[in-house]
Design an enzyme around this catalytic site. Structure first.
Site, PDB file in Angstrom:
ATOM      1  N   GLU A  93       0.831  -1.065  -0.056  1.00 41.57           N
ATOM      2  CA  GLU A  93      -0.030  -0.104   0.248  1.00 41.57           C
ATOM      3  C   GLU A  93       0.563   1.253  -0.238  1.00 41.57           C
ATOM      4  OE1 GLU A  93      -2.598   0.051   3.378  1.00 41.57           O
ATOM      5  OE2 GLU A  93      -2.829  -2.306   2.702  1.00 41.57           O
ATOM      6  N   CYS A 106       3.039   8.030   0.871  1.00 45.22           N
ATOM      7  CA  CYS A 106       4.062   7.511   2.603  1.00 45.22           C
ATOM      8  C   CYS A 106       4.019   6.092   1.557  1.00 45.22           C
ATOM      9  CB  CYS A 106       2.577   6.914   3.514  1.00 45.22           C
ATOM     10  SG  CYS A 106       3.142   5.773   4.829  1.00 45.22           S
ATOM     11  N   CYS A 113       5.450  -8.074   7.021  1.00 47.28           N
ATOM     12  CA  CYS A 113       6.746  -7.822   8.364  1.00 47.28           C
ATOM     13  C   CYS A 113       6.790  -8.434   9.193  1.00 47.28           C
ATOM     14  CB  CYS A 113       5.268  -6.203   8.660  1.00 47.28           C
ATOM     15  SG  CYS A 113       7.504  -5.681  10.043  1.00 47.28           S
ATOM     16  N   CYS A 117       4.025  -6.130  16.025  1.00 48.22           N
ATOM     17  CA  CYS A 117       3.935  -5.306  17.261  1.00 48.22           C
ATOM     18  C   CYS A 117       2.315  -5.654  17.275  1.00 48.22           C
ATOM     19  CB  CYS A 117       3.882  -3.922  15.929  1.00 48.22           C
ATOM     20  SG  CYS A 117       5.617  -3.177  15.955  1.00 48.22           S
ATOM     21  N   CYS A 120      -0.730  -3.285  14.773  1.00 52.95           N
ATOM     22  CA  CYS A 120      -0.855  -3.758  13.543  1.00 52.95           C
ATOM     23  C   CYS A 120      -0.940  -4.743  12.689  1.00 52.95           C
ATOM     24  CB  CYS A 120       1.160  -2.963  13.554  1.00 52.95           C
ATOM     25  SG  CYS A 120       1.001  -2.222  11.555  1.00 52.95           S
ATOM     26  N   LEU A 216       8.335   4.332  19.111  1.00 48.83           N
ATOM     27  CA  LEU A 216       8.070   4.455  20.347  1.00 48.83           C
ATOM     28  C   LEU A 216       7.122   3.434  21.440  1.00 48.83           C
ATOM     29  CD1 LEU A 216      10.233   4.413  22.953  1.00 48.83           C
ATOM     30  CD2 LEU A 216       9.883   6.607  23.270  1.00 48.83           C
ATOM     31  N   CYS A 333      -2.650   1.681   7.522  1.00 49.78           N
ATOM     32  CA  CYS A 333      -1.573   0.954   6.873  1.00 49.78           C
ATOM     33  C   CYS A 333      -2.301  -0.110   7.074  1.00 49.78           C
ATOM     34  CB  CYS A 333      -0.118   1.556   6.735  1.00 49.78           C
ATOM     35  SG  CYS A 333       0.373   0.459   7.672  1.00 49.78           S
TER      36      CYS A 333
HETATM   37  N1  SAH Z   1       8.150  -0.502  11.149  1.00 50.72           N
HETATM   38  C1  SAH Z   1       7.935   0.789  11.428  1.00 50.72           C
HETATM   39  C2  SAH Z   1       7.058   1.666   9.610  1.00 50.72           C
HETATM   40  C3  SAH Z   1       6.116   1.657   9.285  1.00 50.72           C
HETATM   41  S1  SAH Z   1       4.725   1.333  10.657  1.00 50.72           S
HETATM   42  C4  SAH Z   1       7.993   0.894  12.021  1.00 50.72           C
HETATM   43  O1  SAH Z   1       7.314   0.134  12.841  1.00 50.72           O
HETATM   44  O2  SAH Z   1       8.148   2.434  12.395  1.00 50.72           O
HETATM   45  C5  SAH Z   1       4.389   3.254  10.868  1.00 50.72           C
HETATM   46  C6  SAH Z   1       3.981   3.817  12.448  1.00 50.72           C
HETATM   47  O3  SAH Z   1       2.486   3.633  12.134  1.00 50.72           O
HETATM   48  C7  SAH Z   1       4.342   2.989  13.364  1.00 50.72           C
HETATM   49  O4  SAH Z   1       4.919   4.230  14.136  1.00 50.72           O
HETATM   50  C8  SAH Z   1       3.318   2.043  13.824  1.00 50.72           C
HETATM   51  O5  SAH Z   1       3.749   1.805  15.029  1.00 50.72           O
HETATM   52  C9  SAH Z   1       1.847   3.028  13.322  1.00 50.72           C
HETATM   53  N2  SAH Z   1       1.223   1.909  13.686  1.00 50.72           N
HETATM   54  C10 SAH Z   1       0.812   0.347  13.308  1.00 50.72           C
HETATM   55  N3  SAH Z   1      -0.291   0.011  13.385  1.00 50.72           N
HETATM   56  C11 SAH Z   1      -1.008   1.063  13.861  1.00 50.72           C
HETATM   57  C12 SAH Z   1      -2.139   1.189  14.333  1.00 50.72           C
HETATM   58  N4  SAH Z   1      -3.192   0.451  14.533  1.00 50.72           N
HETATM   59  N5  SAH Z   1      -2.706   2.500  15.182  1.00 50.72           N
HETATM   60  C13 SAH Z   1      -1.500   3.593  15.176  1.00 50.72           C
HETATM   61  N6  SAH Z   1      -0.225   3.479  14.478  1.00 50.72           N
HETATM   62  C14 SAH Z   1      -0.114   2.500  14.112  1.00 50.72           C
END
Ligand code: SAH
Length: 342
Positions: A93, A106, A113, A117, A120, A216, A333
């Site tokens: 995406e 973006c 991935c 997390c 995510c 973070l 995303c």
């Molecule tokens: N892997 C990288 C970049 C991709 S994620 C990273 O971890 O930074 C981009 C951002 O979206 C990151 O800050 C991630 O923690 C956040 N993110 C992912 N899922 C999310 C969600 N459901 N709500 C809010 N932020 C989210």
């Protein structure tokens, strides 16, 4: 052997490849301009290159395109979300967002991935593969072509962990900033990472001038490890040490992403610990109300995010709430890709 895509080559690589078949360096520059400035779709359209050389090029290199399979445009704020199909059938995406200072793109760096997390959507279906430089760059070129809009900044914040695909991301950045190519200053690029500490040191060495964004989401190791498994390998003190080193080497202020989640990381003591953690480091905290995903019950809202940011500011930190864009097209995303692949 898989042929390399011509769009993945830096100008010097192209010069080397062409000199190996007896062509002069200026030819490489000419072709590079066709690729990155005039955005030729194929070798055929490079009209000032001889037919014989065009044929040779098509034998030496792949020249494939990612293909938009879904284009969703927000009716309220100009956000465009595109689902791209890669040449091997994987999907990623890309989101184009409109800001006062220009359009920001973006981009994704991996199909899926590995980082796991909890909140995510991109990681739930697992990891497929790294994107090649041409597939990252292709998101810029295709999106500009499809939308007719000009991108003025790029965030590596789409699907994937950019520092887990380090070499291809570095190659992409070098092509992106090249004066003879796309010519975008890396001051207009942000790279977001979940915190791969070793790679943060490597990135600092390259002194690209880009903005480093750290996801973070909690100032406490225990909570962060629960939300982000990567924290079990690289603990917060180590991560913050790497951030300080990055600032010292590059002079660039670090940006910290903080997805606020009700009852998980939104207490007063979270705010206090966060401010204490970042003390003395030029930092900006981006508070984001967590986006809902189907598999998890995590929740938050804009009012809580605004209050949390206010609290941080009252403690002397520099915090803002990220604008929510494309709410009507599910721009968060990883979600469009998952729906489509199901
Ligand atoms: N892997 C990288 C970049 C991709 S994620 C990273 O971890 O930074 C981009 C951002 O979206 C990151 O800050 C991630 O923690 C956040 N993110 C992912 N899922 C999310 C969600 N459901 N709500 C809010 N932020 C989210």
């Amino acid at each position: 052997m898989i042929e390399i895509d011509v769009l993945s080559l830096e100008l010097d690589d192209l010069k080397r490849e062409l000199s190996a078949i007896g062509e002069k360096p200026f030819r490489a520059a000419q072709i590079y301009k066709w690729l990155h400035v005039k955005r030729a779709a194929d070798f055929e359209s490079m009209t000032d290159i001889s037919a014989a050389l065009r044929k040779k090029l098509s034998e030496m290199f792949a020249f494939e395109h990612i293909r938009p399979v879904r284009v969703l445009e927000s009716s309220s704020d100009g956000t465009v979300k595109i689902l791209y199909e890669l040449p091997d059938g994987n999907h990623v995406e890309t989101v184009l967002m409109s800001y006062e200072h220009g359009d920001s793109l973006c981009v994704s760096t991996q199909a899926g991935c590995k980082m796991g997390c909890r909140f995510c959507a991109s990681t739930i279906a697992g990891f497929k593969r790294n994107l090649e430089p041409n597939e990252i760059l292709g998101q810029l070129y295709e999106t500009e072509r499809v939308t007719g809009r000009k991108v003025s900044s790029i965030v590596l914040m789409g699907i994937g962990e950019p520092l887990d695909n380090f070499d291809n991301v570095v190659k992409f950045l070098k092509i992106l900033e090249s004066k003879d190519g796309a010519n975008m200053s890396l001051r207009h690029v942000s790279l977001s990472t979940c915190g791969l500490v070793d790679r943060i040191y490597d990135l600092a060495e390259l002194d690209f001038g880009l903005t480093l964004s750290i996801s973070l989401h909690s100032p406490y190791d225990e909570k962060r490890s629960e939300l982000m498994p990567v924290n079990r390998k690289y603990h917060i003190p180590e991560l913050i040490r790497a951030c300080r080193d990055y600032f010292e080497k590059t002079g660039r202020r670090i940006s910290f992403e903080y997805a606020l989640i009700d009852g998980e990381n939104d207490s007063r003591s979270d705010a206090e610990a966060l401010v204490k953690l970042l003390k003395g480091m030029p930092a900006h905290i981006n508070v984001i109300p967590v986006n809902k995903i189907a598999e998890r019950s995590y929740r938050s809202d804009r009012v809580s995010a605004r209050n949390f940011a206010k609290l941080l500011n009252s403690m002397g930190a520099n915090a803002t709430v990220r604008r929510t864009l494309g709410a009507d097209i599910n721009a968060a995303c990883g979600q469009l890709r998952r729906e489509y692949e199901k």
